[in-house]
Design a protein around this motif. Structure first.
Motif: not given
Length: 638
Positions: A243, A248-250, A253-254, A278-281, A283
Motif C-alpha cells: 500500500s 489498509t485500503k478498500q 480489505s476485500e 474504518h472506511d475500508s471495512h 464499502h
C-alpha cells in the motif's frame, strides 16, 4: 531503637503502676526513656503516630486525594508537579501556607505514606472524541443491536462463530527500554533502524480462541516492495500486500476477506464479523461479498474501540510489547538494527507470544461480546463523557417532538415518559437543554391486554367499565379481546370511568412488557442508586418507589469551592452509527446510493475539469493566433 506499639504500651503501664522505673522499662522493652516520659506525663496521647502532625488535617487531605482521583477517572488528572502546586493553593485557601505556595517534596513523601491507596500512573493519551463518544446510551444501543443479531442467527452462545478483525502497526524503530549506563550520563544512545516505516498487521480471531493467519501490509507501490522482506520466515498462511501509505485500503480489505478470512472460518453459516468503523471495512463491494457468503458484519460504535474492540483490550498491547522486546534483544545480541530482512523473523516470535487462545478469549470476555454481558464494561469507561453535554438549542424547532427535554441538570441523559418538548404546548428557556435520546420503544402488542391506559401525565389508569372494583392487584389479569384506547383527547370525557391504578398492578403491567433479564437489570440499578438511559426504567422506577421506597442519597457538596469538579462543557450531538449491522438490507441499499452519488460527484468533477481544460486550450489557441497575426503584420510593415 525499633520497638512495637505493644512494647510501648506494656512499658508505660509498668511505669505508671510503679513496677519499673523509666530506665528499667526502657532497658526491658527497648523503648527510649524520653518516649516513655512523654507518654507517662501525657505530653503524647495514647495511640498517637510518630512525627509531627501534617500541615493539612487528615480529613482535608482525604478530600484532596479523592478530588484528584475523580479527575483522573475523567481523563483530566493531575501530574505530580501540578498536584503539588494545586495543594499549595488549596492549603492557602484553608489558612495553611507552604513555602512559595507549593507543597514540598517532604510533604509529598509523607502524603504517600498516609494515603497508600493511590499511585502515580502513566496516562494513556486518549482523543477528546473518544471521551465524548463513550456514553452509556451510545454503547447500550450497540449492545442491543448486537444481541439482536446474535439471537436472530442463533449464535449467541456459539463462540466459534463470532469473530473480530482489527489492524495494528509495527514500527521498525520501537521505543527503546531503559538500559544500564554510567551514573550521571547526560546522553544515552540506543541503536535503531534508519527506517521509520510503519507496517500494518491485520489480525482476526473468534471468541473460542481460534486465530486466523495474519495479513501484512508493507509500504510500497508494487509487489517488488516485498522482495526486500524475509517473507519465508512469516507465520504459516500469512498473506502480504503493498500500500502507498502502509495502511489498509478498500481493495486490501476485500482481498483479506476473500483470501484469508473465508478460507479459514469453516463452512458453518451464518457467522458474525465485528469490525471498527474504518472506511475500508464497510464499502459496498465488501458488503456484497459478505451478504453472498452468509457473513454478518457488525460495526462497533464510533470512537469506542478502546473499550469495545476485543483485540484492542487484550491482544495488541502484549503484541507490541513483545515486538519491542524481541527487537531490542536482536539488536543487543547482534549489534545489527532491524530492517526489512529481519522483520518477519522477529514478527513471528512476537505473534506466537501474544496471539494465544487465552488472550483472544479474554478480549471477547472483557468487551462483553461472548459471553454476552454488556455490564462488564467498567463504569470508569463512561466517566470522561460526564464532562460533556449536548449543545443547547436557541429555540424549539418543528421536529421538537422527536426529542426529550431535560430540565435543571444538563448532565442527566434520562427522562420520564411521556415528557416531550412540543412546540405547540411548551417553550424552551435559556436554561433548558434539548438533547436527542435513544429510547426503548414500548411495543403495546408485547403487553398483556389489560383494561388500563396512560393519562396525560404518564400515569397508568384503570377503566372501571372493564375492571370491576372487586379485582385486586393479587389477582391475575385476564386478556381482553381488544385494547382500550386512551389518549389525551379522550381522557377528559372518561374521568367518570377512570380511577387511580394500584401501584402493584401498574408495576405488573410494566413488567409484563419486558423480559426477565431486563427486570433483573432494573432491580440491580434501582438498588445501587444508579441510572439508565431508558424511559421504560423511569416508568418502572416510579411505581417501584411507591411499593418499596429506596433511601434517598444526597450528593455531597465540597466545603471548599476548589474541590468542585470542572463545569461541563457543551458539545455538538454525537454522530452515532446509523447502521451497526452493515450487511443489513437497509445499510446495503444506503451504501449503493452513496456509491452512485459518489460516482456522480466524481464524474461531475471530471466533466468540470475537462471543460476547464477545453477553455484553457481554446484560450491558448486564440493567443497563438493573435501572436501569429501580429508577426505577420510586423513583417508587412518591415
Amino acid at each position: 531503637m525499633p520497638y512495637s506499639q505493644e512494647a510501648l504500651y506494656s512499658a508505660v503501664e509498668e511505669v505508671k503502676h510503679g513496677s519499673l522505673s523509666l530506665r528499667g522499662a526502657s532497658k526491658k522493652y527497648k523503648v527510649p526513656v524520653t518516649t516513655l516520659h512523654d507518654h507517662k506525663s501525657g505530653k503524647v496521647a495514647p495511640g498517637a503516630k510518630k512525627g509531627k502532625d501534617p500541615l493539612l488535617p487528615i480529613d482535608k487531605e482525604k478530600d484532596l486525594i479523592n478530588y484528584a482521583m475523580q479527575r483522573g477517572d475523567m481523563g483530566i488528572g493531575f501530574s505530580k508537579q501540578t498536584f503539588l502546586r494545586f495543594t499549595g493553593e488549596y492549603a492557602a485557601s484553608e489558612g495553611v501556607y507552604f513555602k512559595g505556595r507549593v507543597a514540598s517534596e517532604k510533604w509529598w513523601r509523607g502524603f504517600k505514606v498516609r494515603h497508600p491507596y493511590f499511585s502515580l500512573r502513566t496516562a494513556e493519551s486518549t482523543a477528546t472524541g473518544r471521551h465524548m463518544s463513550m456514553t452509556r446510551s451510545h454503547v447500550s444501543h450497540y449492545f442491543r443491536e448486537l444481541k439482536t443479531v446474535l439471537t436472530d442467527n442463533h449464535i449467541l452462545d456459539n463462540s466459534s462463530s463470532i469473530w473480530n478483525m482489527d489492524e495494528t502497526g509495527l514500527s521498525l524503530a520501537p521505543k527503546p527500554p531503559k538500559i544500564i549506563a554510567r551514573k550521571g550520563s547526560k546522553i544515552v544512545h540506543a541503536k535503531s533502524s534508519n527506517s521509520r516505516e510503519m507496517i500494518t498487521i491485520i489480525a482476526c480471531g473468534n471468541a473460542a480462541g481460534s486465530i486466523i493467519p495474519p495479513h501484512v501490509i508493507v509500504p510500497g507501490k508494487t509487489k517488488r516492495a516485498l522482495h526486500s522482506y524475509d517473507t519465508g520466515n512469516a507465520p504459516a498462511g500469512t498473506q502480504c500486500s503493498v500500500s502507498d501509505s502502509g495502511w489498509t485500503k478498500q481493495g486490501i480489505s476485500e482481498l483479506w476477506f476473500t483470501e484469508t478470512f473465508l478460507p479459514n472460518i469453516g463452512p458453518q453459516r451464518p457467522q458474525v464479523l465485528i469490525v471498527d468503523g474504518h472506511d475500508s471495512h464497510h464499502h459496498v463491494e465488501l458488503i456484497g461479498v459478505a451478504r453472498k457468503e452468509g457473513i454478518v458484519i457488525v460495526e462497533l460504535p464510533s470512537k469506542t474501540s478502546h473499550f469495545t474492540q476485543p483485540f484492542d483490550r487484550s491482544v495488541f498491547k502484549s503484541f507490541k510489547t513483545s515486538w519491542g522486546r524481541h527487537v531490542q534483544d536482536f539488536t543487543s545480541q547482534t549489534g545489527v538494527a532491524v530492517g526489512h530482512s529481519q522483520f518477519f523473523r522477529i514478527m513471528t516470535k512476537a505473534w506466537n507470544d501474544a496471539l494465544t487462545s487465552n488472550n483472544v478469549k479474554a478480549g471477547f470476555e472483557a468487551t462483553g461480546i461472548c459471553p454476552f454481558n454488556p455490564g462488564v464494561i467498567p463504569d470508569i469507561a463512561y466517566s470522561p463523557s460526564e464532562l460533556y453535554v449536548a449543545t443547547p438549542l436557541d429555540q424549539c424547532k418543528e421536529e421538537c417532538n422527536t426529542v426529550e427535554q431535560v430540565h435543571s441538570n444538563p448532565s442527566v441523559e434520562t427522562a420520564v415518559l411521556p415528557t416531550v418538548c412540543a412546540a405547540s404546548s411548551s417553550t424552551c428557556t435559556e436554561n433548558d437543554v434539548i438533547v436527542s435520546i435513544d429510547i426503548d420503544v414500548h411495543e403495546m402488542d408485547q403487553v398483556v391486554d389489560l383494561p388500563v391506559c396512560l393519562d396525560e401525565n404518564g400515569m397508568i389508569k384503570v377503566l372501571e367499565e372493564q375492571l370491576g372494583p372487586q379485582q385486586g392487584p393479587d389477582q391475575s389479569p385476564q386478556p381482553s379481546a381488544s385494547k382500550p384506547e386512551c389518549n389525551s383527547s379522550t381522557l377528559p370525557d372518561q374521568t367518570s370511568n377512570l380511577r387511580e391504578c394500584d401501584a402493584a398492578l401498574a408495576l405488573s403491567v410494566v413488567e409484563s412488557a419486558i423480559t426477565d433479564e431486563k427486570i433483573n437489570l432494573y432491580n440491580n440499578t434501582y438498588q445501587s442508586g444508579s441510572t439508565l438511559n431508558d424511559s421504560m426504567y423511569e416508568t418502572w422506577k416510579m411505581y417501584k418507589e411507591q411499593i418499596s421506597p429506596r433511601p434517598i442519597t444526597v450528593p455531597i457538596i465540597p466545603d471548599n469551592p476548589m474541590l468542585v469538579l470542572p463545569k461541563q462543557q457543551y458539545k455538538k450531538p454525537i454522530k452515532k452509527n446509523k447502521y451497526f449491522v452493515v450487511t443489513s438490507d437497509e445499510c446495503f441499499k444506503a451504501k449503493l446510493e452513496e456509491k452512485v452519488k459518489r460516482e456522480k460527484k466524481i464524474s461531475d468533477a471530471e466533466d468540470r475539469k475537462h471543460q476547464r481544460q477545453l477553455k484553457r486550450e481554446n484560450r491558448e489557441k486564440a493567443a497563438g493566433k493573435k501572436i501569429k497575426k501580429e508577426k505577420v503584420c510586423l513583417k508587412e510593415q518591415i
